[in-house]
Design a protein around this motif. Sequence first.
Motif, PDB file in Angstrom:
ATOM      1  N   THR A   1    -127.847 -34.591  47.632  1.00 33.38           N
ATOM      2  CA  THR A   1    -126.489 -35.127  47.702  1.00 33.38           C
ATOM      3  C   THR A   1    -125.626 -34.580  46.576  1.00 33.38           C
TER       4      THR A   1
ATOM      5  N   PHE B   1    -122.393 -32.189  47.326  1.00 33.38           N
ATOM      6  CA  PHE B   1    -121.035 -32.562  46.921  1.00 33.38           C
ATOM      7  C   PHE B   1    -120.482 -31.599  45.875  1.00 33.38           C
TER       8      PHE B   1
ATOM      9  N   PHE C   1    -119.405 -28.792  47.974  1.00 36.23           N
ATOM     10  CA  PHE C   1    -118.196 -29.239  48.664  1.00 36.23           C
ATOM     11  C   PHE C   1    -116.984 -29.098  47.750  1.00 36.23           C
TER      12      PHE C   1
ATOM     13  N   PHE D   1    -112.032 -30.069  54.332  1.00 29.97           N
ATOM     14  CA  PHE D   1    -111.754 -30.606  55.651  1.00 29.97           C
ATOM     15  C   PHE D   1    -110.248 -30.694  55.869  1.00 29.97           C
TER      16      PHE D   1
ATOM     17  N   GLU E   1    -112.511 -36.969  57.757  1.00 25.23           N
ATOM     18  CA  GLU E   1    -113.784 -36.252  57.692  1.00 25.23           C
ATOM     19  C   GLU E   1    -114.468 -36.460  56.341  1.00 25.23           C
ATOM     20  N   PHE E   2    -113.687 -36.489  55.265  1.00 30.25           N
ATOM     21  CA  PHE E   2    -114.255 -36.750  53.944  1.00 30.25           C
ATOM     22  C   PHE E   2    -114.820 -38.164  53.888  1.00 30.25           C
ATOM     23  N   TYR E   3    -114.071 -39.125  54.437  1.00 28.93           N
ATOM     24  CA  TYR E   3    -114.538 -40.513  54.426  1.00 28.93           C
ATOM     25  C   TYR E   3    -115.788 -40.699  55.281  1.00 28.93           C
TER      26      TYR E   3
ATOM     27  N   LEU F   1    -118.065 -38.398  55.761  1.00 30.11           N
ATOM     28  CA  LEU F   1    -119.126 -37.827  54.935  1.00 30.11           C
ATOM     29  C   LEU F   1    -119.532 -38.803  53.831  1.00 30.11           C
TER      30      LEU F   1
ATOM     31  N   LEU G   1    -121.427 -41.780  55.433  1.00 30.87           N
ATOM     32  CA  LEU G   1    -122.744 -41.314  55.879  1.00 30.87           C
ATOM     33  C   LEU G   1    -123.693 -41.144  54.694  1.00 30.87           C
ATOM     34  N   THR G   2    -123.208 -40.541  53.623  1.00 34.27           N
ATOM     35  CA  THR G   2    -124.028 -40.337  52.430  1.00 34.27           C
ATOM     36  C   THR G   2    -124.452 -41.662  51.815  1.00 34.27           C
TER      37      THR G   2
END
Length: 191
Positions: free
Chosen positions: A8, A12, A15, A146, A151-153, A155, A158-159
Amino acid sequence: MLITSLITVILFSFFFYLSIKSASSESIKSLGKCVPMVLGMTSSVTIGLIIGVWIPDFLAIATIAAITVSSLVSFLFVKRFGINGIMEAQAASFMGAMMGAMLGVMLTSTTEVVLMLVASILFFIVSVGIMIALLNKKSGQKVVLFTKRIEFYVLLVLTVSVIGALGVHEISKEGSTDQENMEEEMLEHSH
C-alpha cells in the motif's frame, strides 16, 4: 497484513509520483521542502513500523532495513523536487524509519500492531491526498492521475477496507489463540 501494508505504501508513493508529473515547475518549487518532508516522514514511519513488526528480535537489522527501504521509496516521489527536496525527504525518511522500527519492535500485542499499522497507513494516505491537493491549488491545474475525484476516493475506501479486514482477521486470530491457551491452562490445573 504486513506485506499488504508495505505494498500500500509503495503503491500510493507511485500514485503520488505519477500524479505530480503534470504539476508546474513553479508549484513544485514553492512546495519543495514541505511535500518531501511530510511524505518522507509519514511513509518512513509506516515502513519502519512494518519492518520492526516483521523482525522484532533484531532492532539493528530492522532499523537498517527500514532506513534503506524508506530511503528508496521517498526518493521515488521526490525526484521532481530537486536536490533540496531530495535532501529534505532523505533526512525525514531517516528519522521516521528509525522511529517506526523502534515502535514496531516495542509493540507486544496483535491488537496494538494492527491499530498502529492502520493508523500509520491512514496518516500516510491522507498526507498523499493533502499534498496532491496543495499541488493542485498552487499550479491551478489538475495534477492527479485520475480524471475524477471519485476514483481516488474509491481507491482510498478499497485500501482502508482491505487493511481493516486484514486487521480484524489478525485480531480475531489472536483472540481465538488466547482462548485456546486459557482452556489448556484450566485443563492442566484441574488434573
